[in-house]
Design a protein around this motif. Structure first.
Motif, PDB file in Angstrom:
ATOM      1  N   SER A   1      12.345   3.592  -3.512  1.00 51.56           N
ATOM      2  CA  SER A   1      12.031   2.683  -4.606  1.00 51.56           C
ATOM      3  C   SER A   1      10.994   3.310  -5.540  1.00 51.56           C
ATOM      4  CB  SER A   1      11.520   1.357  -4.053  1.00 51.56           C
ATOM      5  OG  SER A   1      11.202   0.461  -5.096  1.00 51.56           O
ATOM      6  N   ALA A   2       9.960   3.915  -4.970  1.00 52.97           N
ATOM      7  CA  ALA A   2       8.923   4.559  -5.781  1.00 52.97           C
ATOM      8  C   ALA A   2       9.492   5.743  -6.557  1.00 52.97           C
ATOM      9  CB  ALA A   2       7.773   5.017  -4.894  1.00 52.97           C
ATOM     10  N   ARG A   3      10.372   6.480  -5.919  1.00 52.25           N
ATOM     11  CA  ARG A   3      10.984   7.650  -6.583  1.00 52.25           C
ATOM     12  C   ARG A   3      11.845   7.211  -7.770  1.00 52.25           C
ATOM     13  NH1 ARG A   3      13.735  12.874  -3.608  1.00 52.25           N
ATOM     14  NH2 ARG A   3      14.316  13.989  -5.522  1.00 52.25           N
ATOM     15  N   LYS A   4      12.650   6.160  -7.571  1.00 54.35           N
ATOM     16  CA  LYS A   4      13.492   5.666  -8.656  1.00 54.35           C
ATOM     17  C   LYS A   4      12.646   5.094  -9.789  1.00 54.35           C
ATOM     18  CE  LYS A   4      17.571   4.691  -5.823  1.00 54.35           C
ATOM     19  NZ  LYS A   4      18.454   3.636  -5.256  1.00 54.35           N
TER      20      LYS A   4
ATOM     21  N   GLN B   1       0.817  -1.206   0.000  1.00 56.29           N
ATOM     22  CA  GLN B   1       0.000   0.000   0.000  1.00 56.29           C
ATOM     23  C   GLN B   1       0.850   1.254   0.000  1.00 56.29           C
ATOM     24  OE1 GLN B   1      -2.856  -0.344   3.221  1.00 56.29           O
ATOM     25  NE2 GLN B   1      -4.216  -1.619   1.991  1.00 56.29           N
ATOM     26  N   ALA B   2       1.950   1.249   0.754  1.00 53.25           N
ATOM     27  CA  ALA B   2       2.838   2.412   0.772  1.00 53.25           C
ATOM     28  C   ALA B   2       3.440   2.653  -0.610  1.00 53.25           C
ATOM     29  CB  ALA B   2       3.939   2.218   1.809  1.00 53.25           C
ATOM     30  N   MET B   3       3.838   1.570  -1.295  1.00 57.70           N
ATOM     31  CA  MET B   3       4.399   1.705  -2.642  1.00 57.70           C
ATOM     32  C   MET B   3       3.347   2.235  -3.611  1.00 57.70           C
ATOM     33  SD  MET B   3       6.874   1.492  -4.778  1.00 57.70           S
ATOM     34  CE  MET B   3       8.188   0.464  -4.092  1.00 57.70           C
ATOM     35  N   SER B   4       2.125   1.715  -3.506  1.00 61.81           N
ATOM     36  CA  SER B   4       1.051   2.157  -4.385  1.00 61.81           C
ATOM     37  C   SER B   4       0.733   3.637  -4.173  1.00 61.81           C
ATOM     38  CB  SER B   4      -0.202   1.306  -4.142  1.00 61.81           C
ATOM     39  OG  SER B   4      -1.253   1.710  -4.987  1.00 61.81           O
ATOM     40  N   LEU B   5       0.661   4.054  -2.926  1.00 60.64           N
ATOM     41  CA  LEU B   5       0.359   5.456  -2.625  1.00 60.64           C
ATOM     42  C   LEU B   5       1.484   6.370  -3.104  1.00 60.64           C
ATOM     43  CD1 LEU B   5      -1.354   7.649  -1.296  1.00 60.64           C
ATOM     44  CD2 LEU B   5      -0.241   7.079   0.897  1.00 60.64           C
ATOM     45  N   ALA B   6       2.729   5.978  -2.839  1.00 57.61           N
ATOM     46  CA  ALA B   6       3.867   6.803  -3.257  1.00 57.61           C
ATOM     47  C   ALA B   6       3.920   6.925  -4.775  1.00 57.61           C
ATOM     48  CB  ALA B   6       5.168   6.207  -2.724  1.00 57.61           C
ATOM     49  N   GLY B   7       3.747   5.801  -5.460  1.00 60.76           N
ATOM     50  CA  GLY B   7       3.780   5.836  -6.922  1.00 60.76           C
ATOM     51  C   GLY B   7       2.676   6.708  -7.501  1.00 60.76           C
ATOM     52  N   TYR B   8       1.494   6.618  -6.912  1.00 59.13           N
ATOM     53  CA  TYR B   8       0.361   7.428  -7.353  1.00 59.13           C
ATOM     54  C   TYR B   8       0.668   8.918  -7.201  1.00 59.13           C
ATOM     55  CZ  TYR B   8      -4.265   9.656  -6.886  1.00 59.13           C
ATOM     56  OH  TYR B   8      -5.343  10.483  -7.001  1.00 59.13           O
TER      57      TYR B   8
ATOM     58  N   GLU C   1       9.671   6.081 -10.700  1.00 60.14           N
ATOM     59  CA  GLU C   1       9.118   7.198 -11.465  1.00 60.14           C
ATOM     60  C   GLU C   1      10.197   7.830 -12.350  1.00 60.14           C
ATOM     61  OE1 GLU C   1       6.431   9.965 -12.949  1.00 60.14           O
ATOM     62  OE2 GLU C   1       6.128   8.081 -11.871  1.00 60.14           O
ATOM     63  N   GLU C   2      11.420   7.927 -11.842  1.00 58.98           N
ATOM     64  CA  GLU C   2      12.510   8.487 -12.647  1.00 58.98           C
ATOM     65  C   GLU C   2      12.781   7.608 -13.861  1.00 58.98           C
ATOM     66  OE1 GLU C   2      15.615   8.729  -9.779  1.00 58.98           O
ATOM     67  OE2 GLU C   2      14.918  10.626  -8.918  1.00 58.98           O
ATOM     68  N   ARG C   3      12.722   6.280 -13.668  1.00 57.12           N
ATOM     69  CA  ARG C   3      12.938   5.369 -14.794  1.00 57.12           C
ATOM     70  C   ARG C   3      11.816   5.500 -15.819  1.00 57.12           C
ATOM     71  NH1 ARG C   3      14.295   1.726 -10.551  1.00 57.12           N
ATOM     72  NH2 ARG C   3      12.322   0.623 -10.812  1.00 57.12           N
ATOM     73  N   LYS C   4      10.586   5.666 -15.328  1.00 57.48           N
ATOM     74  CA  LYS C   4       9.459   5.823 -16.238  1.00 57.48           C
ATOM     75  C   LYS C   4       9.632   7.067 -17.097  1.00 57.48           C
ATOM     76  CE  LYS C   4       4.474   6.605 -16.391  1.00 57.48           C
ATOM     77  NZ  LYS C   4       3.256   6.896 -15.595  1.00 57.48           N
ATOM     78  N   ARG C   5      10.058   8.164 -16.487  1.00 61.23           N
ATOM     79  CA  ARG C   5      10.223   9.399 -17.245  1.00 61.23           C
ATOM     80  C   ARG C   5      11.374   9.280 -18.251  1.00 61.23           C
ATOM     81  NH1 ARG C   5       8.712  14.236 -12.939  1.00 61.23           N
ATOM     82  NH2 ARG C   5       6.831  13.212 -12.155  1.00 61.23           N
ATOM     83  N   MET C   6      12.412   8.554 -17.861  1.00 59.24           N
ATOM     84  CA  MET C   6      13.496   8.303 -18.797  1.00 59.24           C
ATOM     85  C   MET C   6      13.001   7.500 -19.988  1.00 59.24           C
ATOM     86  SD  MET C   6      17.078   6.230 -18.205  1.00 59.24           S
ATOM     87  CE  MET C   6      17.581   7.329 -16.886  1.00 59.24           C
ATOM     88  N   ARG C   7      12.123   6.515 -19.699  1.00 59.13           N
ATOM     89  CA  ARG C   7      11.578   5.675 -20.750  1.00 59.13           C
ATOM     90  C   ARG C   7      10.717   6.495 -21.707  1.00 59.13           C
ATOM     91  NH1 ARG C   7       9.610   2.396 -17.409  1.00 59.13           N
ATOM     92  NH2 ARG C   7       7.388   2.865 -17.605  1.00 59.13           N
TER      93      ARG C   7
END
Length: 273
Positions: free
Chosen positions: A255-258, A211-218, A260-266
């Motif tokens: 982990s969530a921050r990294k 849940q923490a990962m899901s909330l952070a990613g969101y 998101e950074e990978r997604k933006r790089m993609r």
């Protein structure tokens, strides 16, 4: 395409790559396949210490990566027949696998790769979700251009075709031993309403990390300021009946921050949203 061009593609998609010994599937250094890296510089530094792996096989550490793999066996079991039957039962187009990046294994099986978007949980890791078909999200998987004694891992579709995990992958992971239909199975993902209820009530015991990962990613996907995201996670954690230890919450946040950074790089690399 040589080994390092494959590695570059995987890492740009957010994958953590590890090296195995030549003609093998394993990394014999302490830590095994968790000796994995999502950028070439870190991988090169590791290879400088262990040069015997430089000409070895290439694998992806799925436990760290924002990827899931549907593994269809054609060697010991007829996974192809199983999944085609499952697709038919659940009214899914049988050629759906061709829409994403697919590799053929040395034994004739197929690995279908899917991306996990930021803020979305991975499907469960399930062996034999149906006969001869696994959903892999927490293990290692070998990739092209790795070679084994019996043959080579090779690309069936271009890597650039890799897609986000569709609904049916989650349903397959949850199907394990079930006779429920596609429409009434519950997925492991959280809705936006679920996430804001987390903020109000805290994380549920037994699901705190997910849940923490899901909330952070969101929140990262909404482009909320990183410090505010961390503050929201701390507030939510404090409202939990059994809060996560601080170091675990910090790990989830990073982990969530990294991710998101990978997604933006993609997105920058492939021009896709």
């Amino acid at each position: 395409m040589n080994r390092w061009e494959h590695v570059r593609q995987y890492q740009q998609a957010g994958a953590y790559v590890f090296m195995a010994l030549p003609n093998q599937k394993f990394n014999a250094v302490e830590g095994g396949f968790n000796n994995s890296f999502n950028n070439r510089d870190d991988l090169q530094s590791w290879l400088n210490i262990y040069p015997e792996y430089y000409k070895g096989n290439v694998g992806i550490d799925l436990s760290k990566s924002n990827l899931v793999v549907v593994d269809i066996d054609k060697h010991e079991q007829n996974g192809t027949a199983s999944i085609l039957s499952w697709f038919k039962t659940h009214h899914i187009a049988p050629d759906t696998l061709q829409d994403t990046y697919v590799e053929q294994t040395p034994t004739g099986g197929l690995h279908a790769f899917y991306l996990i978007p930021s803020g979305q949980d991975k499907p469960k890791h399930i062996i034999n979700a149906i006969k001869g078909v696994d959903v892999l999200s927490n293990t290692a998987v070998m990739t092209a251009p790795s070679r084994m004694t019996g043959g080579q891992y090779r690309q069936i579709t271009p890597f650039e075709t890799i897609q986000e995990a569709p609904e049916w992958v989650y349903q397959l992971a949850n199907y394990h031993g079930s006779t429920n239909t596609l429409s009434n199975q519950k997925t492991t993902r959280y809705s936006n309403k679920d996430r804001w209820l987390m903020v109000k009530n805290g994380f549920e015991t037994g699901q705190r990390n997910d849940q923490a990962m899901s909330l952070a990613g969101y929140l990262f996907a909404l482009d909320v300021e990183p410090q505010s995201i961390y503050d929201i996670l701390q507030i939510t954690n404090a409202r939990s009946s059994e809060p996560l230890p601080s170091h675990e919450l910090d790990s989830v946040y990073m982990s969530a921050r990294k991710r998101e950074e990978r997604k933006r790089m993609r997105i920058n690399s492939y021009g896709r949203d």
